[in-house]
Design an enzyme around this catalytic site. Structure first.
Site, short mmCIF file in Angstrom:
data_model
loop_
_atom_site.label_atom_id
_atom_site.label_comp_id
_atom_site.label_asym_id
_atom_site.label_seq_id
_atom_site.Cartn_x
_atom_site.Cartn_y
_atom_site.Cartn_z
N GLY A 20 0.91 -1.19 -0.01
CA GLY A 20 0.00 -0.02 -0.08
C GLY A 20 0.75 1.25 0.20
CG ASN A 115 -3.70 -0.61 -12.47
OD1 ASN A 115 -3.50 -0.60 -11.42
ND2 ASN A 115 -2.92 -1.03 -13.53
CG HIS A 117 2.01 -1.77 -15.24
ND1 HIS A 117 1.65 -3.00 -14.78
CD2 HIS A 117 2.93 -2.06 -16.17
CE1 HIS A 117 2.42 -3.95 -15.38
NE2 HIS A 117 3.03 -3.40 -16.26
CG ASP A 149 -8.98 -1.28 -21.62
OD1 ASP A 149 -8.51 -2.23 -21.02
OD2 ASP A 149 -8.58 -0.93 -22.83
CG ASP A 153 -1.44 -3.99 -16.55
OD1 ASP A 153 -1.98 -3.30 -15.68
OD2 ASP A 153 -0.56 -5.15 -16.42
CD GLU A 182 4.99 2.07 -8.95
OE1 GLU A 182 4.02 1.80 -8.58
OE2 GLU A 182 5.81 1.22 -9.36
#
Ligand code: GRF
Length: 209
Positions: A20, A115, A117, A149, A153, A182
């Site tokens: 997390g 998301n 990645h 979608d 990824d 990130e």
């Protein structure tokens, strides 16, 4: 944030399966209150996820939808969708959520699910993308924040950042370098979404001034 503004705040639900740290980056980015949003709940599929401790510390409610307690993926997905519908978030964040989201949930939250990645998509989707990058011999890798979608990824890209792959890197060192990016890119994408600055046009995401 004054009460007038709080009426326009977006409701965010975070889905996380493990450590997390990206969830933490979102929590931290909300403290200065320049993202007009509230994280209303963490949902995790993993009762042992460290993300739960982070949520508790930040005063964010947690729902555990224990994947292991369901007899099929379909049942798990139905339970997850029911909870998501109950809270009706404006945005769902996949912050190290280690499952492929089923089509019903993707359809329900199209354009509202994001998301992160750890690779420069479309290169190296799926698991162990840092090791995939090392094995391929690329000189640069990075991270991608994208809308979700129906495919893994693969959705429209919001933010990317690049890091060098250095001689002697292993999966851990490269993952650490990417993770720093990130933690910068994920809150940035959330801020752009929550300030209504993103328009999806086919595969392309326009960022409005
Ligand atoms: C991150 O590298 C993220 O990009 C990937 O899984 C990892 C999760 O890390 N999807 P954390 O749980 O956010 O620390």
């Amino acid at each position: 944030m004054n009460p007038e503004n709080s009426a326009q705040k977006k409701k965010i639900i975070v889905l996380a399966s493990g450590r997390g740290s990206n969830f933490q980056a979102i929590i931290d980015a909300m403290i200065p209150a320049d993202i007009p949003a509230t994280c209303i709940r963490l949902i995790t599929d993993n009762p042992g996820a460290y993300a739960i401790e982070r949520a508790k510390k930040a005063g964010i409610p947690v729902t555990v939808v224990d994947y292991g307690s369901f007899s099929s993926k379909k049942q798990y997905e139905e339970a997850l969708l029911e909870i998501l519908n109950e809270y009706d978030p404006d945005l769902v964040l996949l912050a190290g959520y280690m499952r492929i989201v089923g089509d019903d949930i993707v359809r329900r939250f199209r354009g509202k699910m994001i998301n992160i990645h750890p690779a420069l998509l479309p290169s190296f989707p799926g698991l162990h993308s840092q090791q995939q990058a090392l094995d391929y011999g690329v000189r640069f890798s990075g991270c991608t924040v994208h809308f979700v979608d129906e495919h893994m990824d693969s959705g429209p890209i919001i933010v990317q950042a690049c890091v060098p792959v250095l001689p002697g890197d292993d999966e851990e060192t490269l993952a650490g370098r990417i993770l720093e990016e990130e933690h910068r890119c994920f809150p940035l994408a959330v801020k752009l979404f929550c300030t209504d600055r993103l328009r999806i046009k086919g595969r392309v995401v326009e960022v409005l001034d």
